[in-house]
Motif scaffolding. Structure first.
Motif, short mmCIF file in Angstrom:
data_model
loop_
_atom_site.label_atom_id
_atom_site.label_comp_id
_atom_site.label_asym_id
_atom_site.label_seq_id
_atom_site.Cartn_x
_atom_site.Cartn_y
_atom_site.Cartn_z
N GLU A 1 0.82 -1.20 0.00
CA GLU A 1 0.00 0.00 0.00
C GLU A 1 0.87 1.26 0.00
O GLU A 1 0.64 2.20 -0.76
CB GLU A 1 -0.88 -0.02 1.25
CG GLU A 1 -2.04 0.91 1.17
CD GLU A 1 -3.09 0.56 2.21
OE1 GLU A 1 -3.66 -0.55 2.14
OE2 GLU A 1 -3.33 1.39 3.09
N TYR A 2 1.90 1.22 0.83
CA TYR A 2 2.82 2.35 0.92
C TYR A 2 3.51 2.57 -0.44
O TYR A 2 3.62 3.69 -0.93
CB TYR A 2 3.87 2.06 2.01
CG TYR A 2 4.90 3.14 2.17
CD1 TYR A 2 4.60 4.32 2.85
CD2 TYR A 2 6.18 2.98 1.64
CE1 TYR A 2 5.55 5.32 2.98
CE2 TYR A 2 7.14 3.97 1.77
CZ TYR A 2 6.82 5.14 2.45
OH TYR A 2 7.76 6.13 2.56
N ALA A 3 3.92 1.47 -1.05
CA ALA A 3 4.62 1.57 -2.34
C ALA A 3 3.70 2.14 -3.42
O ALA A 3 4.13 2.94 -4.26
CB ALA A 3 5.15 0.21 -2.75
N ILE A 4 2.42 1.74 -3.40
CA ILE A 4 1.48 2.27 -4.39
C ILE A 4 1.33 3.78 -4.20
O ILE A 4 1.35 4.56 -5.16
CB ILE A 4 0.10 1.57 -4.27
CG1 ILE A 4 0.21 0.08 -4.63
CG2 ILE A 4 -0.94 2.25 -5.17
CD1 ILE A 4 -1.06 -0.73 -4.41
N GLU A 5 1.21 4.17 -2.92
CA GLU A 5 1.06 5.59 -2.61
C GLU A 5 2.23 6.40 -3.17
O GLU A 5 2.04 7.42 -3.83
CB GLU A 5 1.03 5.73 -1.08
CG GLU A 5 0.23 6.88 -0.56
CD GLU A 5 0.04 6.70 0.95
OE1 GLU A 5 -0.73 5.80 1.34
OE2 GLU A 5 0.71 7.43 1.71
N ARG A 6 3.47 5.91 -2.90
CA ARG A 6 4.67 6.61 -3.39
C ARG A 6 4.67 6.66 -4.92
O ARG A 6 4.99 7.66 -5.53
CB ARG A 6 5.95 5.90 -2.94
CG ARG A 6 6.24 5.92 -1.44
CD ARG A 6 6.73 7.29 -0.96
NE ARG A 6 5.61 8.17 -0.62
CZ ARG A 6 4.94 8.10 0.54
NH1 ARG A 6 5.27 7.21 1.47
NH2 ARG A 6 3.94 8.92 0.78
N CYS A 7 4.28 5.55 -5.53
CA CYS A 7 4.29 5.44 -6.98
C CYS A 7 3.32 6.46 -7.59
O CYS A 7 3.64 7.16 -8.56
CB CYS A 7 3.91 4.02 -7.38
SG CYS A 7 3.84 3.73 -9.14
N LEU A 8 2.16 6.58 -6.98
CA LEU A 8 1.17 7.55 -7.47
C LEU A 8 1.69 8.97 -7.30
O LEU A 8 1.53 9.81 -8.19
CB LEU A 8 -0.16 7.38 -6.73
CG LEU A 8 -0.92 6.06 -6.98
CD1 LEU A 8 -2.13 5.95 -6.06
CD2 LEU A 8 -1.34 5.97 -8.45
N GLU A 9 2.34 9.22 -6.16
CA GLU A 9 2.92 10.55 -5.92
C GLU A 9 3.93 10.93 -6.98
O GLU A 9 3.99 12.06 -7.43
CB GLU A 9 3.63 10.57 -4.56
CG GLU A 9 2.73 10.94 -3.40
CD GLU A 9 3.45 10.72 -2.07
OE1 GLU A 9 2.75 10.52 -1.08
OE2 GLU A 9 4.72 10.72 -2.05
N ARG A 10 4.74 9.95 -7.37
CA ARG A 10 5.78 10.21 -8.39
C ARG A 10 5.19 10.25 -9.79
O ARG A 10 5.90 10.42 -10.77
CB ARG A 10 6.85 9.11 -8.34
CG ARG A 10 7.67 9.05 -7.06
CD ARG A 10 8.87 8.10 -7.24
NE ARG A 10 8.46 6.79 -7.71
CZ ARG A 10 8.26 5.73 -6.92
NH1 ARG A 10 8.43 5.81 -5.61
NH2 ARG A 10 7.90 4.57 -7.44
N GLN A 11 3.86 10.01 -9.88
CA GLN A 11 3.16 9.97 -11.17
C GLN A 11 3.74 8.90 -12.09
O GLN A 11 3.88 9.10 -13.29
CB GLN A 11 3.18 11.34 -11.84
CG GLN A 11 2.58 12.37 -10.92
CD GLN A 11 2.15 13.61 -11.65
OE1 GLN A 11 2.59 13.89 -12.75
NE2 GLN A 11 1.25 14.36 -11.03
#
Ligand code: ADP
Ligand code: ZN
Ligand code: ZN
Length: 727
Positions: free
Chosen positions: A410-420
């Protein structure tokens, strides 16, 4: 002139699996490879001429009734040789194999007429004097026709004037066949190949040297995901074309690899024919003609393309040779790899297998020196392979975290979305929930025609059988105990998508599984949308693990990475390792580094361990030990017989008969397991049992099976028997 034709009738029945003789009437021209209509018993059936001879031992031969398709041959001599080898290898009627090679069913109606176009050509050689000046339209048309020599009829704008000219005898209409252009549109600017890496160059040099030597040789190109195998294929193909050879490029599932096809089209333009089961009859016919007349030099296609009638075949490439879709799942249950090997024998071509995770069969062949191994150990442009983390879901549960997605993912998805950037999340099970469970009595609804529990789908709000497709409404009370405490259990892609959407409301999520890809081109549409950045996250089944090359994907997550290990199949560990390695390989293919997170309960299985470490060889060694213990392929030979019948009593009796004969004839040279009910013991109202025979020697195993089947068919029992070889 031969007066007798040897004909294979198109019945695909084991009891008529032989050549029948027919006499050739004086007014017919008959050639090997033609399709004919012949009398058979009281019927009239279709068949293929496989030989011609001067005399026959059979008296009173019947005449061939007709030669079909204007006498065009439908099978080449080489295909016929291949068909014979295959029928022998797979113990199946020759006509069943021949059917795989024909573009259509043998039937006079199924065969499209070649396309024609109408041309207007001059009859006179100058404008006649008696053509009045006021007939200006006629003069204009005739001048044009005289100047150009021929004009397509549709380009002439006045039908009346044209008619006049024809009536007066100044021009006439002719019909010519159109050479099909193929489904691929020509590309104006063909893409130039990139500079090869050192590893790619070495591989390509070995392959082109082999081409020049001209001996049939077999190669394994083992390259990690993103190492540029496709580029090596393309340059090998270019080298073969320079040598006037044709190439066959096989890919696992064409609908899942639009990117691959597009790359080839950009490089080779309309020298390519595309061959797969999704073509319309017209497209299929056109491509077939282009292949046969040599105007297509490269055929790219899924497994059925292995049979196409290329006559100057120089190279066969099987990309992702480990892929399960190379196994045909209907009769004849051939493996494309085996057909390719036999076709190498009939054509003397070069055979190249490519994979990041070769099948145990192919890797072993390379160890035994039967095939030469080339390696690409690095990704192109010094990109690293992505680090793989394994999350233990038992610990997640212990920590009170019950969600399908772990905190780490979940954390990794969040970061990935943040980085677009983009994420791929794989869950190899479609639908919403795996099954419905009564919390009071434990009842689980099953399909009424199959021995399998039903899957709940939210989109239809119904229970679906994933084996036969039947659906039924969701029950509100338990049919066993009347309780209303029915709950959905387990998770499928539909529920995972809903979960992620709720958790990341701003994210744009796409889903790719069998339920979202039913329409024509649906696969390509979803992949294109993902490629163009219309989705941030792509959720899907194993469909999304294959061959995709999207540079903005930096995160790959797998939910239930160990779920495939519980499938009762000796290949389950191999399949799991391949799937995980392949899907992990989708991450970090562009400039930004990637990351992979595998969620599992059974985290220390070697399939996961080795996938985590990108350790193919480690996996190969461990798995070969397992195969050795169980005497499984590639260390032993195996035939599994699937017996099906709607009458269970008859099925059991027939299975016992077959098993007894096998035991009697194989003696101590084989291990016979069964008959036992299959894991799915009933499918579409047919009961299913199996017998597995493992032996150290292939020839004996086959000849005994053949004998037993012959004994079985002599008594004409109604149970259907299907054979699977080493699968
Ligand atoms: P594989 O088939 O081994 O997974 P690909 O052939 O798809 O790898 O290559 C991965 C990416 O690297 C693709 O985008 C491809 O265009 C690119 N590529 C391949 N070879 C080269 C090269 N020699 N130079 C630059 N880019 C390359
Ligand atoms: Zn109940
Ligand atoms: Zn069913």
């Amino acid at each position: 002139m031969s007066s007798i034709a040897e004909v294979y009738v198109d019945l695909a029945l084991p009891e008529v699996d032989r050549v029948f003789h027919y006499s050739v009437p004086a007014d017919l021209e008959v050639q090997v490879g033609q399709a004919v209509r012949v009398p058979f018993g009281r019927r009239s059936v279709f068949g293929i001429v496989v030989g011609l001879c001067g005399e026959s031992a059979y008296p009173n031969l019947k005449d061939i009734s007709a030669v079909l398709y204007d006498g065009e041959t439908v099978i080449t001599e080489e295909q016929l040789t291949l068909a014979r080898l295959l029928a022998d290898y797979y113990l199946c009627p020759l006509s069943l194999i021949l059917r795989q090679m024909l573009p259509f069913r043998l039937d006079s109606n199924a065969w499209p007429k070649p396309q024609v176009k109408k041309l207007i050509v001059p009859v006179v050689d100058h404008l006649p004097e008696d053509l009045p000046a006021r007939a200006s339209k006629q003069r204009e048309i005739l001048s044009l026709v005289l100047r150009l020599g021929q004009v397509p009829q549709e380009e002439i704008d006045s039908v009346t004037a044209l008619k006049q000219l024809i009536v007066k005898g100044y021009v006439r209409q002719i019909t010519v066949p159109v050479n099909p252009e193929g489904a691929v549109t020509a590309v104006n600017q063909l893409v130039r190949p990139p500079e090869l890496t050192v590893e790619q160059t070495k591989a390509l040099e070995s392959l082109t040297r082999a081409l020049d030597k001209g001996d049939p040789s077999t190669w394994l190109l083992q390259g990690v995901t993103g190492s540029g195998k496709t580029e090596v294929y393309m340059q090998l193909i270019a080298a073969a074309l320079e040598r006037q050879q044709q190439c066959l490029m096989l890919v696992p599932e064409i609908s899942l690899t639009p990117q691959m096809v597009a790359r080839f089209q950009a490089r080779f333009g309309n020298r390519i024919a595309v061959w797969h089961s999704g073509l319309t009859p017209r497209e299929r016919f056109d491509e077939w003609r282009r292949i046969r007349n040599g105007s297509a030099q490269i055929v790219i296609g899924a497994r059925s393309a292995i049979f196409v009638p290329l006559t100057r075949l120089g190279v066969i490439i099987l990309d992702e040779e480990h892929d399960q879709s190379y196994q045909q799942d209907e009769n004849p249950r051939y493996h494309t790899r085996v057909v390719a090997q036999l076709r190498q024998r009939t054509t003397g071509c070069l055979l190249l297998f490519g994979s990041a995770t070769p099948s145990l069969e192919t890797y072993r062949a390379s160890e035994l020196g039967k095939c030469q191994r080339l390696e690409l150990k690095e990704r192109v442009s010094d990109r690293p392979l992505p680090p793989v983390h394994v999350v233990n879901m038992r610990e997640e549960l212990r920590a009170g975290h019950k969600a399908p997605v772990s905190r780490r993912l979940e954390y990794a998805i969040e970061r990935c979305l943040e980085r677009q950037e983009q994420a791929i999340i794989l869950l190899n099970r479609r639908g919403f929930a795996n099954f419905l469970l009564c919390l009071d009595c434990g009842h689980v609804p099953y399909c009424s025609s199959c021995d399998i529990s039903l899957t709940y789908h939210l989109s239809t709000n119904r229970l679906h059988c994933h084996y036969c497709g039947q659906q039924q409404p969701v029950l509100s009370v338990c049919p066993e105990c009347g309780s209303d405490r029915l709950r959905t259990q387990g998770i499928g892609t539909e529920r995972l998508e809903a979960y992620l959407q709720a958790r990341f409301p701003a994210a744009r999520i796409g889903r790719m599984d069998r339920d979202t890809t039913t329409g024509r081109n649906a696969h390509a549409r979803i992949l294109q949308a993902f490629g163009q950045g219309e989705y941030d996250i792509l959720v899907g089944t194993q469909m999304i693990a294959k061959g995709l090359d999207f540079p903005r994907v930096t995160l790959v997550g797998v939910v239930g990475a160990d779920s495939g290990l519980h499938v009762p199949d000796f290949r389950s560990a191999e399949r799991t390792f391949q799937l995980l390695t392949q899907v992990a390989g989708r991450a970090g293919r562009g400039d930004s580094p990637g990351e992979v997170i595998l969620q599992a309960f059974n985290t220390n299985h070697y399939a996961l361990e080795c996938a985590r470490n990108h350790d193919y060889l480690g996996f190969y060694r461990r798995e070969m030990q397992m195969r050795q213990q169980g005497f499984y392929p590639p260390l032993g030979y195996m035939i599994s017989m699937l017996l099906t019948n709607e009458d269970e009593r008859e099925l059991i009796a027939d299975a016992a008969f077959v098993a007894a004969k096998l035991t009697e004839l194989m003696g101590a040279t084989a291990q016979i397991i069964g008959p036992t009910p299959c894991t799915v013991s009933k499918l579409k109202n047919s009961f299913r049992w199996q017998i597995m025979i493992k032996a150290g020697e292939r020839v004996k195993l086959r000849s005994v099976c053949k004998q037993v089947l012959e004994l079985y068919y002599e008594t004409r029992r109604r149970t259907q028997i299907m054979l699977d070889f080493d699968a």
